[in-house]
Motif scaffolding. Structure first.
Motif, PDB file in Angstrom:
ATOM      1  N   GLU A 107     -12.478  11.796 -17.226  1.00  0.00           N
ATOM      2  CA  GLU A 107     -13.600  11.912 -18.148  1.00  0.00           C
ATOM      3  C   GLU A 107     -14.908  11.960 -17.355  1.00  0.00           C
ATOM      4  O   GLU A 107     -15.018  11.353 -16.292  1.00  0.00           O
ATOM      5  N   LEU A 108     -15.874  12.687 -17.883  1.00  0.00           N
ATOM      6  CA  LEU A 108     -17.168  12.796 -17.207  1.00  0.00           C
ATOM      7  C   LEU A 108     -17.864  11.437 -17.206  1.00  0.00           C
ATOM      8  O   LEU A 108     -18.197  10.901 -18.264  1.00  0.00           O
ATOM      9  N   PRO A 109     -18.070  10.839 -16.015  1.00  0.00           N
ATOM     10  CA  PRO A 109     -18.733   9.535 -15.970  1.00  0.00           C
ATOM     11  C   PRO A 109     -20.250   9.696 -16.004  1.00  0.00           C
ATOM     12  O   PRO A 109     -20.778  10.777 -15.758  1.00  0.00           O
ATOM     13  N   SER A 110     -20.936   8.600 -16.277  1.00  0.00           N
ATOM     14  CA  SER A 110     -22.398   8.593 -16.228  1.00  0.00           C
ATOM     15  C   SER A 110     -22.856   8.030 -14.891  1.00  0.00           C
ATOM     16  O   SER A 110     -22.078   7.419 -14.147  1.00  0.00           O
ATOM     17  N   ILE A 111     -24.122   8.227 -14.584  1.00  0.00           N
ATOM     18  CA  ILE A 111     -24.684   7.667 -13.355  1.00  0.00           C
ATOM     19  C   ILE A 111     -24.585   6.141 -13.379  1.00  0.00           C
ATOM     20  O   ILE A 111     -24.273   5.509 -12.357  1.00  0.00           O
ATOM     21  N   ASP A 112     -24.803   5.553 -14.535  1.00  0.00           N
ATOM     22  CA  ASP A 112     -24.694   4.090 -14.646  1.00  0.00           C
ATOM     23  C   ASP A 112     -23.274   3.623 -14.338  1.00  0.00           C
ATOM     24  O   ASP A 112     -23.077   2.568 -13.696  1.00  0.00           O
ATOM     25  N   GLU A 113     -22.279   4.369 -14.793  1.00  0.00           N
ATOM     26  CA  GLU A 113     -20.891   3.993 -14.504  1.00  0.00           C
ATOM     27  C   GLU A 113     -20.601   4.085 -13.009  1.00  0.00           C
ATOM     28  O   GLU A 113     -19.908   3.230 -12.446  1.00  0.00           O
ATOM     29  N   LEU A 114     -21.144   5.115 -12.349  1.00  0.00           N
ATOM     30  CA  LEU A 114     -20.960   5.218 -10.907  1.00  0.00           C
ATOM     31  C   LEU A 114     -21.624   4.044 -10.199  1.00  0.00           C
ATOM     32  O   LEU A 114     -21.056   3.471  -9.254  1.00  0.00           O
ATOM     33  N   ASN A 115     -22.813   3.677 -10.650  1.00  0.00           N
ATOM     34  CA  ASN A 115     -23.496   2.510 -10.080  1.00  0.00           C
ATOM     35  C   ASN A 115     -22.607   1.278 -10.147  1.00  0.00           C
ATOM     36  O   ASN A 115     -22.465   0.530  -9.169  1.00  0.00           O
ATOM     37  N   ALA A 116     -22.009   1.078 -11.315  1.00  0.00           N
ATOM     38  CA  ALA A 116     -21.194  -0.121 -11.515  1.00  0.00           C
ATOM     39  C   ALA A 116     -19.967  -0.121 -10.616  1.00  0.00           C
ATOM     40  O   ALA A 116     -19.605  -1.149 -10.024  1.00  0.00           O
ATOM     41  N   TYR A 117     -19.310   1.040 -10.509  1.00  0.00           N
ATOM     42  CA  TYR A 117     -18.135   1.135  -9.650  1.00  0.00           C
ATOM     43  C   TYR A 117     -18.495   0.844  -8.192  1.00  0.00           C
ATOM     44  O   TYR A 117     -17.818   0.066  -7.510  1.00  0.00           O
ATOM     45  N   PHE A 118     -19.554   1.480  -7.718  1.00  0.00           N
ATOM     46  CA  PHE A 118     -19.940   1.295  -6.312  1.00  0.00           C
ATOM     47  C   PHE A 118     -20.364  -0.149  -6.040  1.00  0.00           C
ATOM     48  O   PHE A 118     -20.051  -0.710  -4.981  1.00  0.00           O
ATOM     49  N   GLU A 119     -21.063  -0.764  -6.992  1.00  0.00           N
ATOM     50  CA  GLU A 119     -21.509  -2.151  -6.802  1.00  0.00           C
ATOM     51  C   GLU A 119     -20.332  -3.113  -6.730  1.00  0.00           C
ATOM     52  O   GLU A 119     -20.427  -4.189  -6.141  1.00  0.00           O
ATOM     53  N   ARG A 120     -19.204  -2.724  -7.307  1.00  0.00           N
ATOM     54  CA  ARG A 120     -17.995  -3.548  -7.205  1.00  0.00           C
ATOM     55  C   ARG A 120     -17.238  -3.276  -5.911  1.00  0.00           C
ATOM     56  O   ARG A 120     -16.134  -3.806  -5.714  1.00  0.00           O
TER      57      ARG A 120
END
Length: 397
Positions: free
Chosen positions: A298-311
């Motif tokens: 599914e097309l992720p949002s920039i906020d979702e990418l932020n959250a993944y990377f921060e984890r």
């Protein structure tokens, strides 16, 4: 300058003196090399339905002595084989086994978009695929056992082949030189040089192939792009027409005008030639398309990418997808799976990250997200399967 393996050449000297010009034997290019994959593991790959493989057998010396079995292979295929005179070939092993990617590192001074795959062959004693030529550059690394390579000293551009075979075997072959390669030795062959490899014992050879587009394929791609962008609409003109006694004759002046018109169409296409080439060389191989599609999300949002990377999660580049990029006066383009994606001047610096690195970390993301277009592009590439979260793939694999 960076040296070219253990030769006295630099990488640039190799390109100037040998690349697409003449063969080069490199003794112990990989000193003490031991194959990271066993014949049994290779046979396992050849039995997988989504992996391209072939079994080539030779029975006798006549022109009809060759038999080709396309994969996936089965246990019964191996059970019926004799002790000698057969070869198993498996394509794209570098993509199926990512740990083999490191073998490509010494060759990364050659553009990535030129690289095709790592094909691995296993052969019993006297196993061969016959004398032949290839239309691409190849590095042949001996991984196990000994193989004798016989070569011609001049390229053959119009090779005469044995009729009626699934293999493209030369009808005539007279070698000019012969070398026995042992583990760690490597042979570079430019396109169209006739060569014949025969296993002297049980052996494995790693073939690093570098493809090049054919002119007819590129012309077809240019024409399609001209049609898509409604360019190349100029019609044939003959303002210099002269009286002729033969109304049905197409004379040399007509051909010259046609040639000029076609040159004009190519000139008109110049602004989109990078797009044409980038889309062409990044197309996914048909044999890998299903595997490449498995990473779509599914097309992720920039906020979702932020959250993944921060984890602390990492993005992994999909090896089944081909990437390329180019810069232009407006910024640049990223190419993946035959599609093009534009970025502005602020995003050009991110293009190597998005196309060349094997993983993306939070540090990489902090740079990418400074340009919203680049960040959105990464989201799009994840949706298209070009990048995937490493933990997600581990959990499903």
């Amino acid at each position: 300058m960076t040296g070219f393996f253990n030769t006295s050449l630099s990488q640039q000297q190799f390109l100037q003196e040998y690349w697409q010009k003449k063969p080069l034997l490199i003794r112990q290019a990989f000193p003490g090399f031991q194959s990271p994959i066993s014949p049994e593991e290779l046979a396992g790959l050849a039995c997988e339905p989504e992996i391209e493989s072939r079994l080539i057998e030779q029975y006798g010396e006549n022109d009809s002595a060759w038999q080709v079995t396309a994969g996936p292979l089965s246990e019964s295929d191996f059970d019926r084989l004799p002790e000698t005179h057969w070869t198993m070939l498996v394509q794209d092993v570098d993509k199926h086994l990512p740990e083999l990617q490191t073998l490509l590192d010494p060759l990364r001074f050659i553009p990535d978009w030129r690289r095709d795959d790592l094909m691995i062959s296993y052969a019993t004693e006297s196993g061969s695929v016959g004398p032949h030529t290839d239309a691409y550059d190849v590095f042949l690394l001996q991984a196990m056992g000994t193989r004798r390579w016989q070569l011609g000293d001049q390229p053959i551009h119009e090779a005469k082949l044995i009729d009626g075979l699934e293999l493209q075997i030369l009808a005539e072959f007279t070698p000019d030189q012969s070398w026995d390669l042992e583990p760690g030795d490597m042979l570079y062959l430019p396109p169209h040089f006739a060569h014949h490899g025969v296993a002297l014992d049980e052996c494995m050879t790693f073939s690093f192939g570098f493809r090049a587009p054919a002119s007819v394929d590129m012309l077809d791609a240019v024409v399609n792009t001209l049609l898509e962008q409604e360019l190349g609409k100029h019609r044939y003109q003959d303002l210099d027409l002269l009286l002729t006694p033969h109304g049905a004759e197409i004379d040399s002046l007509a051909l010259a005008r046609l040639k000029q018109m076609l040159h004009q169409a190519i000139d008109e296409a110049e602004p989109v030639l990078a797009t044409v080439l980038g889309k062409f060389v990044s197309e996914t191989k048909p044999s890998l398309s299903a595997l490449a599609a498995e990473a779509r999300a599914e097309l992720p949002s920039i906020d979702e990418l932020n959250a993944y990377f921060e984890r602390g999660q990492l993005l992994q580049r999909n090896l089944y997808c081909r990437f390329a990029w180019s810069a232009n006066e407006m910024g640049g383009q990223l190419f993946m799976a035959g599609e093009s994606y534009a970025v502005g001047m602020a995003g050009v610096g991110n293009l190597p990250l998005l196309t060349e690195q094997s993983t993306l970390t939070v540090i990489d993301w902090q740079g990418i997200v400074q340009d919203e277009t680049s960040a959105n592009l990464l989201c799009q590439l994840i949706a298209e399967g070009g990048w995937f979260w490493q933990n997600d793939m581990d959990s499903t694999g």
